[in-house]
Scaffold this active site. Structure first.
Site, PDB file in Angstrom:
ATOM      1  N   GLU A   1       0.828  -1.213   0.000  1.00  0.00           N
ATOM      2  CA  GLU A   1       0.000   0.000   0.000  1.00  0.00           C
ATOM      3  C   GLU A   1       0.865   1.267   0.000  1.00  0.00           C
ATOM      4  O   GLU A   1       0.539   2.242  -0.654  1.00  0.00           O
ATOM      5  CB  GLU A   1      -0.946   0.013   1.211  1.00  0.00           C
ATOM      6  CG  GLU A   1      -2.036  -1.041   1.141  1.00  0.00           C
ATOM      7  CD  GLU A   1      -2.956  -0.872  -0.061  1.00  0.00           C
ATOM      8  OE1 GLU A   1      -2.998   0.217  -0.659  1.00  0.00           O
ATOM      9  OE2 GLU A   1      -3.632  -1.856  -0.418  1.00  0.00           O
TER      10      GLU A   1
ATOM     11  N   ASP B   1      -9.617   5.100  -1.553  1.00  0.00           N
ATOM     12  CA  ASP B   1      -8.576   5.747  -2.356  1.00  0.00           C
ATOM     13  C   ASP B   1      -9.247   6.462  -3.537  1.00  0.00           C
ATOM     14  O   ASP B   1     -10.483   6.547  -3.596  1.00  0.00           O
ATOM     15  CB  ASP B   1      -7.538   4.712  -2.833  1.00  0.00           C
ATOM     16  CG  ASP B   1      -8.123   3.730  -3.847  1.00  0.00           C
ATOM     17  OD1 ASP B   1      -9.352   3.749  -4.075  1.00  0.00           O
ATOM     18  OD2 ASP B   1      -7.340   2.947  -4.419  1.00  0.00           O
TER      19      ASP B   1
ATOM     20  N   TYR C   1       9.389   9.959  -3.729  1.00  0.00           N
ATOM     21  CA  TYR C   1       8.721  10.272  -2.456  1.00  0.00           C
ATOM     22  C   TYR C   1       9.323   9.431  -1.318  1.00  0.00           C
ATOM     23  O   TYR C   1       8.659   8.581  -0.722  1.00  0.00           O
ATOM     24  CB  TYR C   1       7.210  10.026  -2.557  1.00  0.00           C
ATOM     25  CG  TYR C   1       6.534  10.842  -3.621  1.00  0.00           C
ATOM     26  CD1 TYR C   1       6.190  12.161  -3.384  1.00  0.00           C
ATOM     27  CD2 TYR C   1       6.261  10.295  -4.868  1.00  0.00           C
ATOM     28  CE1 TYR C   1       5.571  12.926  -4.369  1.00  0.00           C
ATOM     29  CE2 TYR C   1       5.651  11.058  -5.862  1.00  0.00           C
ATOM     30  CZ  TYR C   1       5.312  12.368  -5.598  1.00  0.00           C
ATOM     31  OH  TYR C   1       4.706  13.105  -6.569  1.00  0.00           O
TER      32      TYR C   1
ATOM     33  N   TYR D   1      -6.626   5.770   4.712  1.00  0.00           N
ATOM     34  CA  TYR D   1      -6.773   4.755   3.665  1.00  0.00           C
ATOM     35  C   TYR D   1      -5.907   3.523   3.965  1.00  0.00           C
ATOM     36  O   TYR D   1      -6.377   2.383   3.927  1.00  0.00           O
ATOM     37  CB  TYR D   1      -6.380   5.338   2.291  1.00  0.00           C
ATOM     38  CG  TYR D   1      -6.135   4.236   1.306  1.00  0.00           C
ATOM     39  CD1 TYR D   1      -7.201   3.562   0.741  1.00  0.00           C
ATOM     40  CD2 TYR D   1      -4.837   3.803   1.022  1.00  0.00           C
ATOM     41  CE1 TYR D   1      -6.993   2.479  -0.101  1.00  0.00           C
ATOM     42  CE2 TYR D   1      -4.622   2.731   0.184  1.00  0.00           C
ATOM     43  CZ  TYR D   1      -5.691   2.077  -0.376  1.00  0.00           C
ATOM     44  OH  TYR D   1      -5.485   0.999  -1.186  1.00  0.00           O
TER      45      TYR D   1
END
Ligand code: SF4
Length: 359
Positions: free
Chosen positions: A33, A134, A78, A116
């Protein structure tokens, strides 16, 4: 709700084959995830496979050094996601005996886990009836019920409440995943494939022919362009590299000395800025390449120059600065576009027959 059963039956027949599908280990679901945030499924598959070969269980990741963790993440971008994941896993190892907690409050308290991700972990691994909303789920529900919100957050909240009321007690994880798959394969952005949709008979926007009005369009974010110069400074086969600050964009990663320039800034100003940053007197040489790197709110335009050191000086204590031999490049985590510079530099300069490290 009447559409729950047809949706689950469609999911049983049509679910996407994904490496993490069918997984009940909360650690593995957690990793998938986090990797999937802001990254395409196809791109994640390989990374997930490599990651699980190296860190197959939560204790394996908890025991790994940060630098190695970031290296396995390199290319996914990220990086705060990788750092938070690693810190969260260490917290689970230290405070929960290595078992991911099964309460919403405890999971949400771990770094990098939002509403989420908590919903996905709890519903898929532990069969807890917690929604996992999502972008795909927002699209499906907003079309099913012709829903808009005053803001994206308000819309998401509204949808989470609806999904919570529809989650079947016996298969909450499958229901969440069925919604995600429906949004990813049929109820897609732009023109949805309503003819094949298992919940078409219950869909209000289909009945009204307004599918493309939902979800309401996001306002465009403004992207700021920043012009930079990166200096490739070499001495006896080693390159001057600096570490980015521990906080902020691409935190803690390595880069070739880089300075921001005013539009039209001249070479002397750039040389002076690089000198201040590195403690060396530097002369800009020929351009090696131009690079563009786009973040969510920022666009970097980088002119990369070969540069020569005219007067050597002491390396500054801050930012951390080192001479690094190209053979050591594979051990470092380079900041976004600097990885490309390192690859180019390593490929250009290696003597014939030398073994090239994989960056
Ligand atoms: S009928 Fe069309 S718009 Fe409605 S949920 Fe299905 S794919 Fe989406």
């Amino acid at each position: 709700m009447e559409f729950v059963q047809p949706l689950l039956e469609w999911y049983d027949r049509n679910k996407r084959e994904l490496p993490w599908r069918g997984e009940k280990d909360p650690y593995r679901i957690w990793v998938s995830e986090i990797m999937l945030q802001q990254t395409r499924v196809e791109a994640v598959k390989d990374y997930y496979g490599r990651w699980m070969s190296r860190f197959p269980s939560l204790p394996d990741l908890a025991a790994a050094p940060e630098e190695e963790v970031l290296r396995y993440w390199q290319g996914l971008g990220y990086y705060s996601r990788a750092r938070n994941l690693w810190q969260g896993v260490r917290e689970v190892a230290a405070s929960y005996g290595g078992k991911v907690p099964d309460s919403e409050a405890a999971v949400r308290a771990l770094p990098g886990i939002g509403e989420y991700t908590a919903g996905a972990i709890l519903s898929i691994a532990y069969d807890r009836p917690v929604p996992a909303v999502d972008g795909n789920v927002v699209r499906v529900y907003s079309r099913l019920f012709c829903l808009a919100g005053e803001s994206e957050t308000a819309l998401k909240r509204k949808i989470a409440a609806l999904v919570a009321g529809h989650l079947p007690q016996e298969r909450p994880g499958d229901y969440n995943q069925a919604l995600m798959d429906l949004g990813a394969t049929l109820c897609i952005p732009g023109k949805p494939r309503c003819d094949e949709c298992p919940v078409r008979d219950f869909c209000r926007s289909f009945a009204r022919g307004t599918q493309q009005e939902f979800p309401p369009k996001k306002k465009k974010s403004t992207v700021k362009t920043v012009e930079l110069v990166a200096a490739v400074i070499e001495r006896h086969g080693a390159f001057l590299l600096q570490r980015r600050p521990a906080q902020g964009l691409l935190a803690g990663m390595w880069e070739f000395p880089t300075v921001e320039i005013e539009t039209g800034g001249d070479a002397a100003a750039v040389e002076s800025a690089v000198g201040t940053r590195t403690g060396q007197q530097v002369r800009l040489g020929p351009k090696l390449m131009d690079l563009v790197h786009i973040f969510s709110h920022r666009r970097w335009e980088i002119a990369v120059h070969h540069s020569t050191m005219t007067v050597p000086g002491d390396l500054p204590p801050e930012p951390e600065t080192r001479w690094v031999n190209r053979k050591e490049f594979p051990q470092l985590v380079f900041a976004g576009p600097h990885r490309k510079i390192a690859k180019t530099v390593a490929a250009q300069e290696l003597p014939d027959g030398a073994v090239r490290g994989k960056l």
